[in-house]
Each structure stands twice: as C-alpha cells, then as structure tokens.
Design a protein around this motif. Sequence first.
Motif, PDB file in Angstrom:
ATOM      1  N   ALA A  40       0.845  -1.191   0.000  1.00  0.00           N
ATOM      2  CA  ALA A  40       0.000   0.000   0.000  1.00  0.00           C
ATOM      3  C   ALA A  40       0.882   1.244   0.000  1.00  0.00           C
ATOM      4  CB  ALA A  40      -0.928   0.005   1.201  1.00  0.00           C
ATOM      5  N   GLU A  41       0.394   2.283  -0.683  1.00  0.00           N
ATOM      6  CA  GLU A  41       1.137   3.538  -0.764  1.00  0.00           C
ATOM      7  C   GLU A  41       0.474   4.657   0.045  1.00  0.00           C
ATOM      8  OE1 GLU A  41       2.706   3.423  -5.268  1.00  0.00           O
ATOM      9  OE2 GLU A  41       0.642   2.714  -4.977  1.00  0.00           O
ATOM     10  N   LEU A  42      -0.746   4.403   0.505  1.00  0.00           N
ATOM     11  CA  LEU A  42      -1.478   5.323   1.379  1.00  0.00           C
ATOM     12  C   LEU A  42      -2.324   4.486   2.324  1.00  0.00           C
ATOM     13  CD1 LEU A  42      -2.689   8.133   2.207  1.00  0.00           C
ATOM     14  CD2 LEU A  42      -4.407   7.758   0.412  1.00  0.00           C
ATOM     15  N   VAL A  43      -2.257   4.799   3.614  1.00  0.00           N
ATOM     16  CA  VAL A  43      -3.111   4.123   4.590  1.00  0.00           C
ATOM     17  C   VAL A  43      -3.854   5.206   5.375  1.00  0.00           C
ATOM     18  CG1 VAL A  43      -1.231   3.945   6.303  1.00  0.00           C
ATOM     19  CG2 VAL A  43      -3.240   2.444   6.480  1.00  0.00           C
ATOM     20  N   VAL A  44      -5.150   4.967   5.613  1.00  0.00           N
ATOM     21  CA  VAL A  44      -6.002   5.964   6.259  1.00  0.00           C
ATOM     22  C   VAL A  44      -6.677   5.347   7.480  1.00  0.00           C
ATOM     23  CG1 VAL A  44      -7.914   7.570   5.966  1.00  0.00           C
ATOM     24  CG2 VAL A  44      -6.443   7.026   4.009  1.00  0.00           C
ATOM     25  N   PHE A  45      -6.677   6.108   8.592  1.00  0.00           N
ATOM     26  CA  PHE A  45      -7.349   5.716   9.830  1.00  0.00           C
ATOM     27  C   PHE A  45      -8.503   6.675  10.092  1.00  0.00           C
ATOM     28  CE2 PHE A  45      -3.043   4.205   9.989  1.00  0.00           C
ATOM     29  CZ  PHE A  45      -3.125   2.947  10.588  1.00  0.00           C
ATOM     30  N   GLY A  46      -9.549   6.207  10.775  1.00  0.00           N
ATOM     31  CA  GLY A  46     -10.777   6.961  10.967  1.00  0.00           C
ATOM     32  C   GLY A  46     -10.661   8.167  11.880  1.00  0.00           C
ATOM     33  N   GLU A  47     -11.772   8.901  11.981  1.00  0.00           N
ATOM     34  CA  GLU A  47     -11.819  10.112  12.798  1.00  0.00           C
ATOM     35  C   GLU A  47     -11.543   9.792  14.270  1.00  0.00           C
ATOM     36  OE1 GLU A  47     -14.798  13.887  13.482  1.00  0.00           O
ATOM     37  OE2 GLU A  47     -15.633  11.885  13.754  1.00  0.00           O
ATOM     38  N   ALA A  48     -10.689  10.601  14.879  1.00  0.00           N
ATOM     39  CA  ALA A  48     -10.396  10.496  16.319  1.00  0.00           C
ATOM     40  C   ALA A  48      -9.912   9.100  16.711  1.00  0.00           C
ATOM     41  CB  ALA A  48     -11.623  10.872  17.148  1.00  0.00           C
ATOM     42  N   HIS A  49      -9.393   8.361  15.732  1.00  0.00           N
ATOM     43  CA  HIS A  49      -9.014   6.969  16.007  1.00  0.00           C
ATOM     44  C   HIS A  49      -7.983   6.855  17.122  1.00  0.00           C
ATOM     45  CE1 HIS A  49      -8.557   2.715  15.141  1.00  0.00           C
ATOM     46  NE2 HIS A  49      -7.268   2.907  15.315  1.00  0.00           N
ATOM     47  N   LEU A  50      -7.080   7.797  17.174  1.00  0.00           N
ATOM     48  CA  LEU A  50      -6.051   7.810  18.212  1.00  0.00           C
ATOM     49  C   LEU A  50      -6.397   8.903  19.221  1.00  0.00           C
ATOM     50  CD1 LEU A  50      -3.216   6.874  19.180  1.00  0.00           C
ATOM     51  CD2 LEU A  50      -2.228   8.557  17.638  1.00  0.00           C
ATOM     52  N   PRO A  51      -6.872   8.589  20.432  1.00  0.00           N
ATOM     53  CA  PRO A  51      -7.061   7.255  21.004  1.00  0.00           C
ATOM     54  C   PRO A  51      -8.516   6.772  21.029  1.00  0.00           C
ATOM     55  CG  PRO A  51      -7.103   8.823  22.779  1.00  0.00           C
ATOM     56  CD  PRO A  51      -7.002   9.626  21.499  1.00  0.00           C
ATOM     57  N   GLY A  52      -9.437   7.450  20.284  1.00  0.00           N
ATOM     58  CA  GLY A  52     -10.811   6.972  20.254  1.00  0.00           C
ATOM     59  C   GLY A  52     -11.845   8.085  20.306  1.00  0.00           C
ATOM     60  N   TYR A  53     -13.041   7.735  19.889  1.00  0.00           N
ATOM     61  CA  TYR A  53     -14.161   8.668  19.824  1.00  0.00           C
ATOM     62  C   TYR A  53     -14.824   8.787  21.206  1.00  0.00           C
ATOM     63  CZ  TYR A  53     -18.385  10.888  18.010  1.00  0.00           C
ATOM     64  OH  TYR A  53     -19.411  11.763  17.765  1.00  0.00           O
ATOM     65  N   PRO A  54     -15.371   9.960  21.576  1.00  0.00           N
ATOM     66  CA  PRO A  54     -15.945  10.151  22.924  1.00  0.00           C
ATOM     67  C   PRO A  54     -17.360   9.578  23.070  1.00  0.00           C
ATOM     68  CG  PRO A  54     -16.124  12.192  21.691  1.00  0.00           C
ATOM     69  CD  PRO A  54     -15.338  11.239  20.821  1.00  0.00           C
ATOM     70  N   TYR A  55     -17.465   8.281  22.978  1.00  0.00           N
ATOM     71  CA  TYR A  55     -18.780   7.619  23.039  1.00  0.00           C
ATOM     72  C   TYR A  55     -19.498   7.886  24.365  1.00  0.00           C
ATOM     73  CZ  TYR A  55     -17.063   4.833  19.078  1.00  0.00           C
ATOM     74  OH  TYR A  55     -16.567   4.424  17.867  1.00  0.00           O
TER      75      TYR A  55
END
Length: 318
Positions: A40-55
């Motif tokens: 892979a030449e580009l990798v994408v992680f989701g919103e606020a993934h580090l360290p997580g969403y404020p559920y």
Amino acid sequence: MSKPNHLKVALAQISPVWLNKEASLQKVKDHIEEAANNQAELVVFGEAHLPGYPYWLALTGGAEWDKKVNKEIHGHYVRNSIQIEAGELDSVCELAKKHKIAIYLGMMERAADRGGHSIYCSLVYIDQNGIIKSVHRKLQPTYDERLTWAPGDGNGLKVHPLKQFTVGGLNCWENWMPLPRAAMYAQGENLHVAVWPGSDHNTKDITRFIARESRSYVLSVSSIMRKEDFPKDTPHLDQILVKSPDVLSNGGSCIAGPDGEFIIEPDMTTDGLIYETLDFNRVYEERQNFDPVGHYSRPDVTQLHVNRERQSTARFED
C-alpha cells in the motif's frame, strides 16, 4: 512499485485501544507495517481513532453540568491525546519514511499553540518522506462532541501531491459542509479522504455524492467499536456499559470512483485493512463533462475566500 498512474490504498477499519494512547499508537503502527508489507502507498485511519471517539458523552449524561464522572473521563481523554510538538508522532513518521507510505491519521490533538489543555479533532497527513504536511483541526465539532472537543481553524485546509494524485481530507460531518469541500476542490483535489468514527449511515450517501460532485475518488474510512472493545481499566466503565449498545460503530468504510459509483460498497464486516488500487486516468475521463472549479465554474460570479491562518489566543512580540 505500482504504475505511476496507479495508487494502492489501505483503509484501516479497526478499533482503537480506547482512550489508551500508547496501546492505540502501537496498534496504528502495526497496521501501517501491515499495509506497507502489502505494498500500500497510502493508509487511512478513521476520525479520532487515536485514542478513540468520545462515546461516553451519549451514555453518561454528557451535558449534565459539573458532573464528576464526565470531568474524570474528560481528564483521562486529554491525558491520552497527542501533543505533536512533544514528538508523540515521531515513531509514526519514521515508519512512513521507512516504508515510503503516506498516512492520514484521525487523532485527538492536545494543541500546545492553544495552551495545551483543550483538545482538537485533527486529521494529520504524513507524506511518504515521513514529514507532517498538514494538521487539520475539525472546524465544527458535531452536537455532543462540542462538550469535549474545541473548534478548529482553516490552517489544515490543504492538499498534497501523491504520485499523480492530489489528496486532501476532511473530518466526519465537515464533509457535509459545501464551502470546505469547495476549498479542497479549488486546490486541485482529486482524491478526497473522508474520515468517520464509524457507521454506514454516515458513509452510504455522502461518499458517492462527493465523488459525483467533485469527479474525484473518495475514500470514506471508519473505525469499528463494540461493547467488548472497551478496555477494562477505562474510568467509570460500569456507567458507560449500562447504556452502551453491543455495536457503537459498525464501520461502513467504502470507496467511490470519479463517476460517483461505488468501487467498494460500505463494509460492515471487515475488521482490518481494506485494499484497492486506484487508476488516476479515470479522474481525467470524468472531468470531461464536469469540473466544479475548472470549466464548469464561474469565479466572476461566485468565489470563495478561505482564511488558513492558524488561530491563537495571543500574539507575542519580544
């Protein structure tokens, strides 16, 4: 190495180690390594993934004034957010350089230039040389997010060259905001990255809409989060779990092509990396009959002005 007009992308549809900075950072790095090993030449992680969403905000009465539970979880969240100036992304940058892989990483930023106590939902772009090229702080946190996230500014509304592509990104419901989208299009964006906390109800419509509006590729990337993914040492976990559904984020990561049709439909089953190779030539083909900032624009009639100055509370002259 793929052809010059081809770009292999990896969508990281994974759960964070929720509100655990070090463990989440390690999981991010493990998946960067895996993506690189699969060319892979580009990798994408989701919103606020580090360290997580404020559920917790929707589960513990987040808007209740002066509630100790929410204060303590918020404090834990801030402590586990990332301060870029302190070098907390250096190891990620080193991996990008080592493997010549570009990275979009959704993260919580404890911004030193805003005092170091408030946190911003930021989307960081690291290029294939391991250099942080932009940090986009979410312009407007959505609904209950405003209880824990601060509003950002336009400094990160930037695009970046990646092989033959021009890539840019927005956080979650920013993708519904016409003017920030237009700001990205105006800079020549033709690969749009939309990051989300998770759930196909967010990605199933807007992904294709942006692709058709812009005649660009669109990557929508979401995390997943299940009740069992909460770490056992999470503060006030018992109160969070009382009202927690079994699945808080079901993924829904997907890819649409420049014709507005799905290449990968919203995926609610994969726990891991989703791969696809994009052909840049399709961008030129679809711009033949519509180009929103080129031949199908009228800047003499309507024109957007964008303030990209990084905002700060004080200016010091020594």
